[in-house]
Structures are given as structure tokens and as C-alpha cells.
Write a protein that holds these residues in place. Sequence first.
Motif, PDB file in Angstrom:
ATOM      1  N   LYS A   3      36.116  -6.748  15.370  1.00 48.09           N
ATOM      2  CA  LYS A   3      35.350  -7.831  16.002  1.00 48.09           C
ATOM      3  C   LYS A   3      33.900  -7.379  16.231  1.00 48.09           C
ATOM      4  O   LYS A   3      33.447  -7.250  17.363  1.00 48.09           O
ATOM      5  CB  LYS A   3      35.995  -8.243  17.323  1.00 48.09           C
ATOM      6  CG  LYS A   3      37.346  -8.920  17.194  1.00 48.09           C
ATOM      7  CD  LYS A   3      37.812  -9.391  18.567  1.00 48.09           C
ATOM      8  CE  LYS A   3      39.114 -10.143  18.482  1.00 48.09           C
ATOM      9  NZ  LYS A   3      39.551 -10.644  19.811  1.00 48.09           N
ATOM     10  N   LEU A   4      33.164  -7.167  15.115  1.00 45.86           N
ATOM     11  CA  LEU A   4      31.797  -6.667  15.236  1.00 45.86           C
ATOM     12  C   LEU A   4      30.879  -7.645  15.952  1.00 45.86           C
ATOM     13  O   LEU A   4      29.851  -7.269  16.503  1.00 45.86           O
ATOM     14  CB  LEU A   4      31.234  -6.312  13.861  1.00 45.86           C
ATOM     15  CG  LEU A   4      30.978  -7.442  12.863  1.00 45.86           C
ATOM     16  CD1 LEU A   4      30.036  -6.919  11.770  1.00 45.86           C
ATOM     17  CD2 LEU A   4      32.239  -7.926  12.179  1.00 45.86           C
ATOM     18  N   TRP A   5      31.267  -8.942  15.988  1.00 49.06           N
ATOM     19  CA  TRP A   5      30.428  -9.959  16.616  1.00 49.06           C
ATOM     20  C   TRP A   5      30.333  -9.790  18.130  1.00 49.06           C
ATOM     21  O   TRP A   5      29.370 -10.242  18.731  1.00 49.06           O
ATOM     22  CB  TRP A   5      30.964 -11.351  16.290  1.00 49.06           C
ATOM     23  CG  TRP A   5      32.451 -11.500  16.486  1.00 49.06           C
ATOM     24  CD1 TRP A   5      33.127 -11.699  17.644  1.00 49.06           C
ATOM     25  CD2 TRP A   5      33.442 -11.449  15.450  1.00 49.06           C
ATOM     26  NE1 TRP A   5      34.478 -11.774  17.425  1.00 49.06           N
ATOM     27  CE2 TRP A   5      34.700 -11.633  16.081  1.00 49.06           C
ATOM     28  CE3 TRP A   5      33.393 -11.292  14.072  1.00 49.06           C
ATOM     29  CZ2 TRP A   5      35.900 -11.648  15.365  1.00 49.06           C
ATOM     30  CZ3 TRP A   5      34.586 -11.304  13.360  1.00 49.06           C
ATOM     31  CH2 TRP A   5      35.817 -11.482  14.007  1.00 49.06           C
ATOM     32  N   VAL A   6      31.322  -9.121  18.724  1.00 50.85           N
ATOM     33  CA  VAL A   6      31.310  -8.953  20.184  1.00 50.85           C
ATOM     34  C   VAL A   6      30.068  -8.187  20.630  1.00 50.85           C
ATOM     35  O   VAL A   6      29.532  -8.415  21.726  1.00 50.85           O
ATOM     36  CB  VAL A   6      32.608  -8.241  20.651  1.00 50.85           C
ATOM     37  CG1 VAL A   6      32.541  -7.896  22.132  1.00 50.85           C
ATOM     38  CG2 VAL A   6      33.816  -9.124  20.372  1.00 50.85           C
ATOM     39  N   ASN A   7      29.568  -7.299  19.776  1.00 49.42           N
ATOM     40  CA  ASN A   7      28.368  -6.520  20.118  1.00 49.42           C
ATOM     41  C   ASN A   7      27.134  -7.398  20.273  1.00 49.42           C
ATOM     42  O   ASN A   7      26.136  -6.983  20.867  1.00 49.42           O
ATOM     43  CB  ASN A   7      28.103  -5.453  19.047  1.00 49.42           C
ATOM     44  CG  ASN A   7      29.254  -4.478  18.915  1.00 49.42           C
ATOM     45  OD1 ASN A   7      29.907  -4.153  19.918  1.00 49.42           O
ATOM     46  ND2 ASN A   7      29.527  -4.021  17.698  1.00 49.42           N
ATOM     47  N   PRO A 381      31.868 -15.867  16.585  1.00 51.11           N
ATOM     48  CA  PRO A 381      33.179 -16.269  17.086  1.00 51.11           C
ATOM     49  C   PRO A 381      33.220 -16.101  18.612  1.00 51.11           C
ATOM     50  O   PRO A 381      32.827 -15.059  19.129  1.00 51.11           O
ATOM     51  CB  PRO A 381      34.138 -15.294  16.382  1.00 51.11           C
ATOM     52  CG  PRO A 381      33.405 -14.902  15.130  1.00 51.11           C
ATOM     53  CD  PRO A 381      31.965 -14.842  15.526  1.00 51.11           C
ATOM     54  N   ILE A 382      33.684 -17.126  19.315  1.00 48.06           N
ATOM     55  CA  ILE A 382      33.661 -17.083  20.773  1.00 48.06           C
ATOM     56  C   ILE A 382      34.801 -16.207  21.302  1.00 48.06           C
ATOM     57  O   ILE A 382      35.633 -15.734  20.539  1.00 48.06           O
ATOM     58  CB  ILE A 382      33.711 -18.505  21.371  1.00 48.06           C
ATOM     59  CG1 ILE A 382      34.934 -19.284  20.869  1.00 48.06           C
ATOM     60  CG2 ILE A 382      32.426 -19.257  21.070  1.00 48.06           C
ATOM     61  CD1 ILE A 382      35.060 -20.689  21.445  1.00 48.06           C
ATOM     62  N   SER A 383      34.833 -15.993  22.599  1.00 52.85           N
ATOM     63  CA  SER A 383      35.808 -15.097  23.220  1.00 52.85           C
ATOM     64  C   SER A 383      37.236 -15.421  22.762  1.00 52.85           C
ATOM     65  O   SER A 383      37.602 -16.588  22.628  1.00 52.85           O
ATOM     66  CB  SER A 383      35.726 -15.233  24.741  1.00 52.85           C
ATOM     67  OG  SER A 383      34.412 -15.031  25.198  1.00 52.85           O
ATOM     68  N   TYR A 440      30.417 -17.290   5.130  1.00 53.46           N
ATOM     69  CA  TYR A 440      30.438 -15.829   5.082  1.00 53.46           C
ATOM     70  C   TYR A 440      30.029 -15.286   6.449  1.00 53.46           C
ATOM     71  O   TYR A 440      29.504 -16.019   7.303  1.00 53.46           O
ATOM     72  CB  TYR A 440      29.520 -15.295   3.984  1.00 53.46           C
ATOM     73  CG  TYR A 440      28.041 -15.587   4.177  1.00 53.46           C
ATOM     74  CD1 TYR A 440      27.197 -14.699   4.847  1.00 53.46           C
ATOM     75  CD2 TYR A 440      27.481 -16.769   3.690  1.00 53.46           C
ATOM     76  CE1 TYR A 440      25.843 -14.980   5.018  1.00 53.46           C
ATOM     77  CE2 TYR A 440      26.133 -17.060   3.860  1.00 53.46           C
ATOM     78  CZ  TYR A 440      25.327 -16.158   4.532  1.00 53.46           C
ATOM     79  OH  TYR A 440      23.993 -16.442   4.707  1.00 53.46           O
ATOM     80  N   ILE A 441      30.293 -14.002   6.665  1.00 54.71           N
ATOM     81  CA  ILE A 441      29.898 -13.312   7.893  1.00 54.71           C
ATOM     82  C   ILE A 441      28.875 -12.248   7.532  1.00 54.71           C
ATOM     83  O   ILE A 441      29.065 -11.482   6.573  1.00 54.71           O
ATOM     84  CB  ILE A 441      31.116 -12.660   8.581  1.00 54.71           C
ATOM     85  CG1 ILE A 441      32.160 -13.713   8.940  1.00 54.71           C
ATOM     86  CG2 ILE A 441      30.690 -11.898   9.841  1.00 54.71           C
ATOM     87  CD1 ILE A 441      33.446 -13.132   9.525  1.00 54.71           C
ATOM     88  N   ASP A 442      27.769 -12.187   8.284  1.00 56.79           N
ATOM     89  CA  ASP A 442      26.740 -11.174   8.004  1.00 56.79           C
ATOM     90  C   ASP A 442      27.079  -9.874   8.752  1.00 56.79           C
ATOM     91  O   ASP A 442      28.025  -9.827   9.554  1.00 56.79           O
ATOM     92  CB  ASP A 442      25.344 -11.711   8.308  1.00 56.79           C
ATOM     93  CG  ASP A 442      25.000 -11.751   9.789  1.00 56.79           C
ATOM     94  OD1 ASP A 442      25.809 -11.310  10.627  1.00 56.79           O
ATOM     95  OD2 ASP A 442      23.889 -12.234  10.125  1.00 56.79           O
ATOM     96  N   PRO A 443      26.336  -8.800   8.523  1.00 51.14           N
ATOM     97  CA  PRO A 443      26.670  -7.506   9.134  1.00 51.14           C
ATOM     98  C   PRO A 443      26.625  -7.489  10.660  1.00 51.14           C
ATOM     99  O   PRO A 443      27.210  -6.602  11.287  1.00 51.14           O
ATOM    100  CB  PRO A 443      25.610  -6.557   8.548  1.00 51.14           C
ATOM    101  CG  PRO A 443      25.222  -7.191   7.251  1.00 51.14           C
ATOM    102  CD  PRO A 443      25.285  -8.670   7.494  1.00 51.14           C
ATOM    103  N   GLN A 444      25.945  -8.450  11.273  1.00 48.64           N
ATOM    104  CA  GLN A 444      25.903  -8.520  12.732  1.00 48.64           C
ATOM    105  C   GLN A 444      27.069  -9.333  13.318  1.00 48.64           C
ATOM    106  O   GLN A 444      27.217  -9.405  14.532  1.00 48.64           O
ATOM    107  CB  GLN A 444      24.578  -9.140  13.208  1.00 48.64           C
ATOM    108  CG  GLN A 444      23.370  -8.210  13.117  1.00 48.64           C
ATOM    109  CD  GLN A 444      22.956  -7.951  11.688  1.00 48.64           C
ATOM    110  OE1 GLN A 444      22.803  -8.881  10.897  1.00 48.64           O
ATOM    111  NE2 GLN A 444      22.812  -6.669  11.341  1.00 48.64           N
ATOM    112  N   GLY A 445      27.843  -9.966  12.446  1.00 47.13           N
ATOM    113  CA  GLY A 445      28.970 -10.745  12.922  1.00 47.13           C
ATOM    114  C   GLY A 445      28.689 -12.231  13.035  1.00 47.13           C
ATOM    115  O   GLY A 445      29.557 -12.993  13.487  1.00 47.13           O
ATOM    116  N   TYR A 446      27.493 -12.660  12.638  1.00 44.32           N
ATOM    117  CA  TYR A 446      27.175 -14.094  12.645  1.00 44.32           C
ATOM    118  C   TYR A 446      27.848 -14.775  11.450  1.00 44.32           C
ATOM    119  O   TYR A 446      27.864 -14.236  10.340  1.00 44.32           O
ATOM    120  CB  TYR A 446      25.663 -14.315  12.584  1.00 44.32           C
ATOM    121  CG  TYR A 446      24.989 -14.149  13.917  1.00 44.32           C
ATOM    122  CD1 TYR A 446      24.817 -15.236  14.775  1.00 44.32           C
ATOM    123  CD2 TYR A 446      24.531 -12.905  14.339  1.00 44.32           C
ATOM    124  CE1 TYR A 446      24.197 -15.095  16.013  1.00 44.32           C
ATOM    125  CE2 TYR A 446      23.911 -12.742  15.572  1.00 44.32           C
ATOM    126  CZ  TYR A 446      23.757 -13.841  16.405  1.00 44.32           C
ATOM    127  OH  TYR A 446      23.152 -13.687  17.636  1.00 44.32           O
TER     128      TYR A 446
END
Length: 551
Positions: A3-7, A381-383, A440-446
Amino acid sequence: MEKLWVNQYPQGVPADIDLNRITSVADFLLEACQEFASKTAYISMGKSITYQQLNDQSRIFAQHLQSIGVRKGDRVALMMPNVLQYPITLFGTLRAGAVVVNCNPLYTPRELEHQLADSGATVIVILENFAHTLEQVIGKTQVRHVIVTPLGEMLGAKGHIVNFVVRKIKKLVPAWNLPQAISLNQALASGNGKPFTKPQLTPDDVAFLQYTGGTTGISKGAILTHRNICANVLQAEAWIKPVVRRGEEFIITALPLYHIFALTANCLTFLRIGAQNLLIANPRDIPNFVKEWAKYPVTVFTAVNTLFNALLNNPDFLKLNFSTMRVTLGGGMAVQRPVAERWRSVTGCALSQAYGLTETSPAATINPLIDIPFSGSIGLPISSTEVSIRDDQGTALPLGEVGEICIRGPQVTPGYWGRPDETAKIFFPDGFLKTGDMGYIDPQGYVFLVDRKKDMILVSGFNVYPNEVEEVVAMHPAVREVAAIGVADEQTGEAVKLFVAASDPSLTKEAIIEHCKEYLTNYKVPKQIEFRPELPKTNVGKILRRALRDG
């Protein structure tokens, strides 16, 4: 996937929500009504009701439903635009333990018959303007109790004037004959003083049957449980917490409450934080909508791209005072960059994009609600939510690669009402929901939405996504609205065709093509262009590519 997006979450937003807080939507309502009892909850056509009045009237309506035999799990259909009658009957239905079946007031008799028969609804609350539609099909349904409410019924003395204008001057109420019908006021009078038995609701009980638009095949009822809806409200509440103030926000609800976006975001989430909610019954009447906006200190606004665009093209909207604006959220369809950038420049408030669908209650990804430049992303992605990008076989794809957006979380539907075959088609074995959207998902999780899987155009073997073409064309100052579809082509298999509603009648096809050549590679440039005064839209304002394809 990690879950890289949490950062990237805004400070204070948790990685997961506390699922132990989930009870029922009815309990969520009661908590808000008790905390904010004296505050205004809803405003419609100049009339307001407090949280305490909402509590009282919804309980009385629940008492009426129970007195006529409605039991836990029975289905109650609601068919009306954004008027005070809606939240009262919505919450009353849920408090009685029944299931809400939201119906679009603009349904044809065929569409209404299908939804009522498929859901097995036994009660309907319907605005008087649409009673003639019900009359044509009620005999083919299980509906036995009918509540017909005039537009002005909850407006007090002013309501008589409103009803006279609607019936006699504007002639918006076709003749109807439903002998068993009573008014909402009669239902409330009937329920007043009757006993109320609080149903034992569990998180897994059904709260809503929310019908999909039926863009492919027959319309299906997505089952949304109390767990699904409460989870999504808690997820949204956690996301907006850093930027909103409990008991102090003022939100405009122009999108219809019978649609999942406004239902969860505007009606339920902002109820939880004690907001005042201005209901707009007819958002297509932009001049009157703008006049209503001007009367109030609006802090939050949600809409779809076409509504943002329509407001920005209204001269009086540009003159409004936007100093109180704090949050603008776009969803329901892709927000175009030119629209988002102009919105920010006019209002001073960034337009944050979110993404979801009926089957996810609806929120799945949201951008941070802070003043950041528009990136085109549909957010993080939300919590308690996982997003996986997959190919047709279900294999997860690497970051940056386009595939189907798949979602897993507590807000995801358990399936379609009475349709196990259709339910089986939308899930992978590990519980991820297939959305039918490519991204798609980018490297930051967006997460980035590319387009609907079924709308992709194949030109000489190359994938062309209509959203990309539409966004480029929308940059042209003489274009008001645009839609792109694929059409058969002898040389390339398919080619791009544009439908354009122009703001400048002197706009030519040649000018659009030259504009496209500046920003698009050759195979993406449209081969056909058709001008239309207006483009067909859904009740929420999404442009209907299907209707354009069908001619």
C-alpha cells in the motif's frame, strides 16, 4: 501490492478505519441528530428543517411504515428529486429496518416497472409530477402502498403557492389516478403517536438496492449493506477531517440524492459532521441554481464535470462571492483539466477529483483536499481500500502499466440483487471487484483513470482512449462540450468520431482537427466531427457515449 499510497496520505488520515465502529446507517443518523439537534440540516426552496425535526419526522414516518405492515428487509421505493421529502422518507425507511430502492424520477414506465418488479418493492413515495408514470405500471408490480407528495408539501404556507404554480401555471403535473394513494402529510399524521419498534439491524443487513444505469444489458440492483455504506461514510469522514469543521460547513447538493455519489457524499457524510445542506431540485436550471447559491455562505460543493462547466459558462456565476469556499470535489465522470483549472481560477478553490462506482458505495479513491495543482489523477485509494491493476486473466500489472482497475475493501458490494450469475462475473477469486475501468498506478500510489474498458477505440491496432481526445478538444476556447466514440473505418478498423457542442457558432471542423494535431499523435486525431446543440446526458450529467453510438 504494497500500500505505497498510504505514504501520500494527508496528515491525520489513517491507513485503516475502525470497522468496529460500524453499526447501521440508522444509528449513524441518530448520532448526528443528537449531536447537532438545534442546527439546520436541510434547506429547500427557502424552507429549512433542523436535525431535531429530521429526527422527529423520520421517526414518525418509520412508525407509519411499521403500522402498515412494513417489516425489516421489506423494500420501499423513493422516486423524487432533491426536496425535503427525500431525507425524511429516506431516514424513516432505514429506521423502520426497510431497504431503500432509489428510483430516478425521469424513468420511463418500462424502466420503473423493471426496477419495482425486480426489487419487489411494496411501498413507494413518489413526487406528484411523476405519479402518472407509476399509474401505468403499478398493476404489474408488488407495490400496495402509495404515497404521492406534491412538490411544495413540506414548505408550509409557501407550499400552496409552489403547488399552484407547478400544477396550473407551468403544468408540470400530468393527470394521474391512483385511488390508494395518500399524501406524505397524511402518512405522517397516520404515524404520529403510533408505536415504534426499533429493528435489530446488523452490519450485513441490506440498506439500499442501488440500481446501475443499465448502460449494458438490463439494469441490476447493487446490494449495499449497512456495513458497505457505514464503512464508506467513515472512510470519507476520515479523508475530509483535516479540512472541514464539524457543525460549520455549508454544502450545496445539486446532484440527485437518488444517485450514489450525492447520497453517500452529500447526504450521509456531511450529515455526520453536522453540515447545512442546500438541496437543488433542478440543477439543469442554471440561472435559478446560481440565484440560490448567491443567498448562502457555501463552503463545499460536489459536482460532475458537465455541471462545473455549465456554471463556469454562466455570467452570473462568475460574479458570486467565493470567499467562504473550502472544498470542491468532482466525481461521477472524468474531470477535464481545462475545467478544473478554470474552476480554480474563478473560485480560488482547487477542484479535487474522486473516483468510485455504485458497487463501491461509491468512494474508492480521492485526491487530497488541499490546494494542489490538478494532476489528472483520480486520487489515492482511501483508508482500508486496496487497488490492483490487472489484465484479463487477473494478473497484477507493474506500476505505470494500463490495465483494469480492481478494488477490494469494506465498501464493496456483496453482489447484485437476485443475480448470482451477474455477481460471479464482477469478482476475481480473491475478492477484488472488476470495475470495467482502465487505468494505472504511478510510483507514488496515485491512480489514473484512462477510460471505460468498453469505450476504448482500436485504431490500426493502437489503443485510443476517448477521455484523452475529449480533454484535448475541451482545451479549445470555442468548445463547450465534447464526446468521442469509435466508428467503423475501412482503412484502420476503427476511427475517432467527435460530437461537439460549440460555444462559438463560427467554429469549424477544420479548426478542431488542426487543434488536435497540435496535441495528439496522428492515429488519435478525429476523422469525423459532428456538431450538436446539446449532447445527451444521464440524470447525473454524464455525457452518454452509448446514445451517440446508437445514433
